[in-house]
Write an enzyme that holds these catalytic residues in place. Structure first.
Site, short mmCIF file in Angstrom:
data_model
loop_
_atom_site.label_atom_id
_atom_site.label_comp_id
_atom_site.label_asym_id
_atom_site.label_seq_id
_atom_site.Cartn_x
_atom_site.Cartn_y
_atom_site.Cartn_z
N ASP A 479 0.82 -1.20 0.00
CA ASP A 479 0.00 0.00 0.00
C ASP A 479 0.86 1.26 0.00
O ASP A 479 1.94 1.30 0.59
CB ASP A 479 -0.90 0.00 1.24
CG ASP A 479 -1.64 1.30 1.43
OD1 ASP A 479 -2.54 1.57 0.61
OD2 ASP A 479 -1.29 2.06 2.35
N GLU A 534 1.32 -0.33 -5.17
CA GLU A 534 0.35 0.73 -5.43
C GLU A 534 1.10 2.03 -5.69
O GLU A 534 1.37 2.81 -4.79
CB GLU A 534 -0.60 0.89 -4.24
CG GLU A 534 -1.75 1.86 -4.54
CD GLU A 534 -2.46 2.34 -3.27
OE1 GLU A 534 -3.66 2.58 -3.35
OE2 GLU A 534 -1.80 2.48 -2.23
#
Length: 864
Positions: A479, A534
């Site tokens: 993330d 990401e």
């Protein structure tokens, strides 16, 4: 979940083909009989004193079973050869009485079978040495990077220096990343006595003791730890005279320490493997998790260590990821459990045809409304959903179904919570994090790691290793990687594609080197591991292997696609949609760097935004989703359902080398995701954010909508299922051949090829086209293999596989393609054409058929 009725075709008692049926029944009876004998006869021998007797019995029964099966197969093969020579058709297995027909899930996604007592153990790869080049090997794929060669050489030197220091001081990367077996609470020995070691890095602390249920939260003299020269506190708690551990399983613990300014505080151990919040307490407590017993392979027991049975699935050629959140996966307004998810949701994922799940919010987070992104306890699975052993059982079951399990891991920042997390652990601002403003993320209201800190590297690298070792995750979605790689965190910054934006003073080289190290570790130790980053910036070489000088990720999340769809749905009527803009956004990715595409993820479903279904249909979904004849019609709903299908399939077709869908969005889940929360303030603006009174009403998934036989959600669910199985059959998502032959904004048509398939998307709201010529790469006959206009998908059957029309591609050049054929393209419809030999219009009427999909058998390139 759609289930097909089991179909039996009777065969007359005097029919020649009934011999096949009798042979099959005989074979089934013999096998069943021997299996029964194996279960009943072997059991008593298992308790005899002489194990040889039991072994001999099993060997004899296995030999008999193998002989019987071999003889039965030979007899059936001989009989089939005779029937074939006589010109008598042989019925398929599902038409033979006595043999249960194959269900779609079993046929398309066969479950893994292992012996009942099989224990799975990982086979580790070895850590490879750092190659001797200067970090510019990745320039082979992009010569423009030579302008920034010094930047690459610098970060390569940093990588080599850190690897050498780890080798020299920590016994190598393998040993360094197993620090979770030494830090925190672990069983061990000291001076010949067995017990529990507690180790904690807290260099700023002046004193540290372990407290908890075991000492009534008051440390005794022998509960105080000693600090070594590296700032690590060590404490050994020997077992009692009767062999009982000083810390019982499930006992609550914290460390009590004196900070440098004389303040006494209590902290949850940073390496704790479980943390819980009692119903009547505000703060979390660390829990010593060490079940005293070990279960049988696959056994789920409350206080037994879970033993994995099923191997990790092989890495698929392309990922079809089902992004999910266990807590909000229940149909009821509550926090769902690992075991309920295992029972209720995994079968849905399998039936839909996905080959991977990506679980969010695994790491413990004190604030549920953070969606798991404000992590407090990095080594502890969220206790809201169950125990660590229950999470292991979920993962093992997914592996049995052939599903890879990715974890949404958060190493980009940490919760600033000092009571439950690792912020200010020893009383200092700069422990695992940067000190001062650099260590604070003003938009996320969280702490930023110092990736150049030795103990931060130990903590984070070991964290990845821990989840792979102990829970058998198959990889990670990292993330917030953009926030990690740049000092500005990507905030208020527009990336234009200029390479100076990626390789300059804005880049946090320590963070990039950490990502190279973690990819080095994961791909060497776990060769089938998958890592997804990401990254919204588009950094070059992000998805090139670390040993080339790249960052090392397997995939980049193609985040611009979802943003573009929302932009178009928000700002433009589909009459003005530009087909060139759509195809450019879908295909705008770096050469030789794989991407995961998605039309929408959890980000687009959170409160404050809308799902694609809600952007398309909004409040109309409350009144007009009943099937025709059961409720009023709505042009808005008709448009929304048609475009929802097209948007998802064009994204799957052109958007990348893998695909992601968030849980429930496949059937157009209405409304948004809103976690239970109280009033709060936006840390970046100070604006009041009203709460929802702690409601779970919109923090769940309404599976009943997709399952209802009277609602249109089932159409979207069925189309998503057909899409996934089309990809299973033809492997088009990662096929090297991709070509867009037409992107016509006047006609609102996109014609493209991916692999062997030809896709015709007509986005026009009213115009349908007859005798529309489309180009293709290969000659020969084509047929409709999938059409969004099928009745089972809510269509009108204007273009349907049931027509069984053959479209012959002739050597007539069109749109710069060597061959072409004529089609009918209804408005707001996508039709997929496949080589005719692999199309069976009646495939979905067979017991193992997928509704609306006309793939013959499993297709030419079937893979799970």
């Amino acid at each position: 979940m759609h289930q097909l009725a089991r179909k039996q075709i009777s065969i007359g008692p005097h029919s020649k083909t009934s011999l096949v049926a009798r042979e099959a029944r005989s074979f089934g009876a013999v096998v069943g009989s021997n299996r029964s004998t194996l279960r009943t006869a072997a059991l008593p021998y298992a308790f005899r004193a002489d194990p040889t007797s039991a072994l001999e019995v099993l060997q004899e029964e296995n030999t008999l079973l193998k002989t019987t099966v071999s003889e039965a197969r030979a007899a059936v093969a001989d009989l089939e050869a005779q029937l074939k020579a006589a010109g008598i058709p042989i019925p398929p297995p599902e038409s033979v009485p006595g043999i249960m027909p194959t269900q779609p899930e079993d046929f398309w996604s066969p479950e893994l079978e292992v012996p009942y007592d099989y224990v799975y153990r990982d086979r580790y790869g070895s850590i490879s040495p750092v190659p001797g080049h200067d970090g510019t090997e990745c320039f082979t794929w992009d010569p423009a990077l030579w302008n920034f060669a010094e930047h690459f050489r610098y970060r390569w030197r940093r990588l080599r220096e850190i690897r050498k220091a780890i080798d020299d001081n920590e016994g190598g990367l393998d040993n360094f990343t197993k620090s979770y077996t030494r830090f925190g609470l672990n069983r061990g020995e000291h001076q010949g006595r067995k017990g529990i070691w507690y180790r904690e890095w807290a260099p700023g602390a002046k004193a540290l003791a372990l407290v908890g249920d075991f000492n009534n939260w008051q440390p005794r003299d022998h509960h105080w730890a000693f600090k070594n020269t590296y700032g690590v506190w060590e404490l050994f708690l020997p077992d009692g005279p009767d062999g009982s551990p000083a810390l019982p399983h499930r006992s609550k613990v914290k460390c009590r320490l004196e900070t440098g300014d004389g303040l006494w505080v209590e902290r949850i151990p940073a390496w704790i493997t479980w943390a819980t919040q009692a119903w009547n307490e505000i703060q979390f407590n660390g829990v010593y998790w060490n079940p005293p017993e070990t279960g049988a392979p696959g056994e789920i027991a409350s206080d037994k260590k879970y033993v994995f049975r099923y191997p990790r699935p092989p890495r698929p050629r392309a990922l079809r990821i089902y992004e999910c959140h266990v807590g909000m996966s229940s149909q009821e307004p509550k926090v769902n459990s690992y075991l309920e998810f295992r029972r209720d949701v995994l079968p849905r994922v399998r039936a839909l045809g996905y080959n991977a799940i990506q679980i969010m919010a695994v790491q413990e987070h004190a604030y549920y409304g953070s969606f798991g992104y404000h992590v407090t306890n990095f080594f502890a699975p969220s206790s809201r959903c169950g125990t660590p052993e229950e999470l292991k059982a979920l993962i093992d079951e997914a592996h049995r179904m052939g599903l890879m399990v990715l974890m949404d891991i958060v190493h980009s920042h940490a919760s600033k919570n000092t009571n439950d997390g690792i912020n200010m652990f020893d009383g200092t601002d700069a422990m695992y994090f940067h000190g001062g403003p650099r260590g604070y993320h003003w938009m996320w209201d969280s702490r930023c790691f110092d990736y150049g800190n030795w103990e931060t590297l130990r903590f984070l690298l070991s964290n990845c290793r821990y989840w792979m070792d102990e829970f058998k995750f198959d990889g990670f979605r990292f993330d917030g990687v953009t926030s990690m790689m740049y000092h500005h965190h990507g905030l208020s910054y527009t990336f234009t594609g200029n390479y100076e934006e990626y390789f300059g003073m804005n880049t946090d080289v320590d963070a990039v080197v950490y990502l190279m190290l973690v990819n080095n570790l994961l791909h060497d130790m776990f060769p089938n591991c998958v890592t997804v980053g990401e990254d919204v910036s588009g950094m070059p070489a992000f998805c090139r292997p670390w040993h080339e000088g790249g960052v090392g990720f397997d995939y980049r999340l193609q985040m611009a696609i979802a943003d573009k769809w929302i932009e178009m749905l928000r700002s433009h009527d589909d009459c003005s949609w530009d087909m060139g803009t759509i195809t450019h956004t879908l295909t705008n990715r770096r050469y030789a760097e794989a991407c995961v595409s998605y039309a929408e993820s959890h980000d687009q479903a959170l409160v404050g935004d809308k799902t694609i279904a809600f952007w398309l249909m909004d409040k109309e979904m409350y009144d007009f989703m009943s099937l025709p004849g059961l409720g009023p019609a709505s042009a808005i709903i008709d448009r929304g359902i048609a475009l929802h299908k097209m948007i998802r399939l064009v994204t799957l077709t052109l958007g990348g080398e893998s695909y992601l869908n968030f849980m429930g969005n496949e059937f157009g889940h209405p409304e948004w995701i809103d976690f239970p929360r109280d009033n709060s303030y936006d840390p970046s603006t100070g604006r009041l954010i009203p709460g929802n009174g702690g409601s779970f009403d919109k923090c769940r998934r309404r599976w009943d909508l997709a399952d209802s036989p009277s609602l249109k959600y089932r159409w979207l669910n069925a189309f998503d299922r057909a899409m996934m199985h089309l990809e299973k059959a033809f492997g088009f998502q990662c096929a090297p051949h991709q070509w867009i032959s037409r992107s016509d904004s006047a006609d609102k048509l996109i014609v493209c090829e991916r692999g062997d398939l030809v896709f015709v998307f007509n986005f026009h709201p009213t115009n349908s086209y007859t005798d529309y010529r489309v180009g293709c790469n290969a000659s020969g006959p084509y047929k409709v293999v999938l059409s969004s206009d099928e009745e089972v998908f809510g269509g009108y059957r204007n273009a349907t596989k049931e027509a069984n029309v053959t479209f012959v591609a002739t050597p007539t050049t069109h749109d710069s393609r060597p061959f072409s054929f004529m089609v009918y393209a209804p408005s707001r419809t996508v039709v997929v054409y496949a080589p005719a030999g692999w199309v069976d219009p009646g495939a979905d009427r067979k017991p193992h058929g997928i509704p609306g999909l006309a793939v013959r058998n499993l297709g030419p390139y079937y893979a799970r």
